[in-house]
Design a protein around this motif. Structure first.
Motif, PDB file in Angstrom:
ATOM      1  N   ASP A  82      -1.432   0.582 -10.379  1.00 32.78           N
ATOM      2  CA  ASP A  82      -2.260  -0.508  -9.625  1.00 32.78           C
ATOM      3  C   ASP A  82      -1.811  -1.956 -10.106  1.00 32.78           C
ATOM      4  O   ASP A  82      -2.419  -2.913  -9.449  1.00 32.78           O
ATOM      5  CB  ASP A  82      -3.830  -0.348 -10.285  1.00 32.78           C
ATOM      6  N   GLU A 115       2.116   1.846  -3.538  1.00 33.16           N
ATOM      7  CA  GLU A 115       1.085   2.170  -4.251  1.00 33.16           C
ATOM      8  C   GLU A 115       0.823   3.776  -4.084  1.00 33.16           C
ATOM      9  O   GLU A 115       0.820   4.443  -5.002  1.00 33.16           O
ATOM     10  CB  GLU A 115      -0.093   1.495  -4.201  1.00 33.16           C
ATOM     11  N   PHE A 116       0.651   3.947  -2.816  1.00 29.14           N
ATOM     12  CA  PHE A 116       0.917   5.558  -2.447  1.00 29.14           C
ATOM     13  C   PHE A 116       1.722   6.381  -3.261  1.00 29.14           C
ATOM     14  O   PHE A 116       1.587   7.533  -3.664  1.00 29.14           O
ATOM     15  CB  PHE A 116       0.564   5.816  -1.032  1.00 29.14           C
ATOM     16  N   SER A 126      -5.918   9.554  -7.863  1.00 31.20           N
ATOM     17  CA  SER A 126      -6.738   8.451  -7.278  1.00 31.20           C
ATOM     18  C   SER A 126      -7.542   7.794  -8.230  1.00 31.20           C
ATOM     19  O   SER A 126      -8.546   6.875  -8.112  1.00 31.20           O
ATOM     20  CB  SER A 126      -7.833   9.284  -6.368  1.00 31.20           C
ATOM     21  N   ARG A 164       1.663   6.494  -7.203  1.00 33.46           N
ATOM     22  CA  ARG A 164       0.495   7.263  -7.405  1.00 33.46           C
ATOM     23  C   ARG A 164       0.496   8.734  -7.137  1.00 33.46           C
ATOM     24  O   ARG A 164       0.225   9.473  -8.198  1.00 33.46           O
ATOM     25  CB  ARG A 164      -0.856   6.860  -7.041  1.00 33.46           C
ATOM     26  N   ASP A 179     -14.010  -1.298  -2.535  1.00 34.74           N
ATOM     27  CA  ASP A 179     -13.145  -0.247  -1.923  1.00 34.74           C
ATOM     28  C   ASP A 179     -12.357  -0.538  -0.870  1.00 34.74           C
ATOM     29  O   ASP A 179     -12.739  -0.133   0.230  1.00 34.74           O
ATOM     30  CB  ASP A 179     -14.124   0.814  -1.519  1.00 34.74           C
ATOM     31  N   VAL A 180     -11.111  -1.357  -0.928  1.00 28.14           N
ATOM     32  CA  VAL A 180     -10.485  -1.376   0.310  1.00 28.14           C
ATOM     33  C   VAL A 180      -9.336  -0.433   0.157  1.00 28.14           C
ATOM     34  O   VAL A 180      -8.791   0.208  -0.696  1.00 28.14           O
ATOM     35  CB  VAL A 180      -9.472  -2.872  -0.148  1.00 28.14           C
ATOM     36  N   THR A 181      -9.225   0.247   1.634  1.00 26.09           N
ATOM     37  CA  THR A 181      -8.060   1.098   1.640  1.00 26.09           C
ATOM     38  C   THR A 181      -6.865   0.568   2.650  1.00 26.09           C
ATOM     39  O   THR A 181      -7.310  -0.186   3.553  1.00 26.09           O
ATOM     40  CB  THR A 181      -8.634   2.424   2.499  1.00 26.09           C
ATOM     41  N   ASP A 182      -5.703   0.721   1.776  1.00 30.42           N
ATOM     42  CA  ASP A 182      -4.542   0.045   2.597  1.00 30.42           C
ATOM     43  C   ASP A 182      -4.784  -1.320   3.147  1.00 30.42           C
ATOM     44  O   ASP A 182      -4.664  -1.706   4.131  1.00 30.42           O
ATOM     45  CB  ASP A 182      -4.379   0.760   3.806  1.00 30.42           C
ATOM     46  N   THR A 235      -8.416   4.927 -11.068  1.00 36.62           N
ATOM     47  CA  THR A 235      -8.178   3.488 -11.179  1.00 36.62           C
ATOM     48  C   THR A 235      -7.466   3.235 -12.520  1.00 36.62           C
ATOM     49  O   THR A 235      -6.973   1.993 -12.626  1.00 36.62           O
ATOM     50  CB  THR A 235      -9.562   2.575 -11.132  1.00 36.62           C
ATOM     51  N   ALA A 257       0.624  -1.373  -0.122  1.00 38.65           N
ATOM     52  CA  ALA A 257       0.204   0.034   0.048  1.00 38.65           C
ATOM     53  C   ALA A 257       0.815   1.481  -0.182  1.00 38.65           C
ATOM     54  O   ALA A 257       0.527   2.272  -0.631  1.00 38.65           O
ATOM     55  CB  ALA A 257      -1.050  -0.077   1.286  1.00 38.65           C
ATOM     56  N   TYR A 315      -6.479  -9.949  -3.385  1.00 36.53           N
ATOM     57  CA  TYR A 315      -6.887  -8.730  -2.608  1.00 36.53           C
ATOM     58  C   TYR A 315      -8.321  -8.986  -2.002  1.00 36.53           C
ATOM     59  O   TYR A 315      -8.970 -10.163  -2.974  1.00 36.53           O
ATOM     60  CB  TYR A 315      -7.370  -7.565  -3.321  1.00 36.53           C
TER      61      TYR A 315
END
Length: 184
Positions: free
Chosen positions: A161, A48-49, A56, A52, A119-122, A58, A45, A114
């Motif tokens: 992603d 990816e942060f 935001s 990116r 909508d999974v955060t972290d 996809t 995570a 996953y």
């Protein structure tokens, strides 16, 4: 870290390649002792942060999620060095360079699909080594997440992603790593 013939060093401003997950941990342990600071590999995570850099979407976004690539017939190491040179010229909004399309980079997470939630955060990988990893419909020995794509893969592998899988003992000219440390 024990030197081995697989690790390639091309200069102080070029990433080291041919590094296994265990090699990366060995270097991080040495550096942490030397500096008195707790370095580590980024989580998937966090990587990816970083790649990116505020985007935001996809799909690939304007911050360079899909690297532009010169189409060439160059081979190792010329193709890698050319890709790194181009990537090093672009700095994302976080001030980072060469996160996508240059090297696969180790993350500390074990690879796992996953969760089903859209909508999974972290998302967090398994905290302990799983018995196996499901990869493209096949059951394989447990592996670690690698992110970032590679100079020798098709361009879409460098998308923000995209996630990939590798065994912790793997060493090749497509694998490297970044380190992070917690400031708090």
């Amino acid at each position: 870290m024990t030197p081995n013939r697989h690790i390639a060093v091309h200069g102080a401003d070029v990433p080291v390649v041919g590094v296994s997950f265990h090699d990366a941990l060995g270097f991080i342990s040495w550096l942490s002792r030397r500096d008195g600071r707790a370095y580590r590999l980024p989580t998937e995570a966090e990587f990816e942060f970083a790649i990116r850099a505020g985007c935001s979407a996809t799909t690939p976004c304007g911050s360079g999620c899909v690297p532009e690539r010169e189409h060439t017939s160059r081979t190792w190491p010329e193709a890698f060095l050319a890709r790194w040179t181009a990537a090093a010229k672009r700095v994302n909004p976080h001030g980072l360079q060469g996160l996508n399309g240059v090297l696969w980079q180790w993350c500390r997470d074990w690879y796992a699909p996953y969760p089903d939630e859209a909508d999974v955060t972290d998302p967090q990988g398994p905290t302990t080594k799983p018995a196996s990893s499901l990869w493209k419909g096949r059951t394989l020995p447990a592996g670690r997440v690698i992110r970032g794509g590679s100079y020798s893969y098709p361009e879409w592998y460098g998308r923000c992603d995209n996630r990939h899988f590798s065994f912790p003992d793997d060493r090749n000219v497509n694998l490297g790593f970044r380190i992070v440390f917690d400031t708090a």
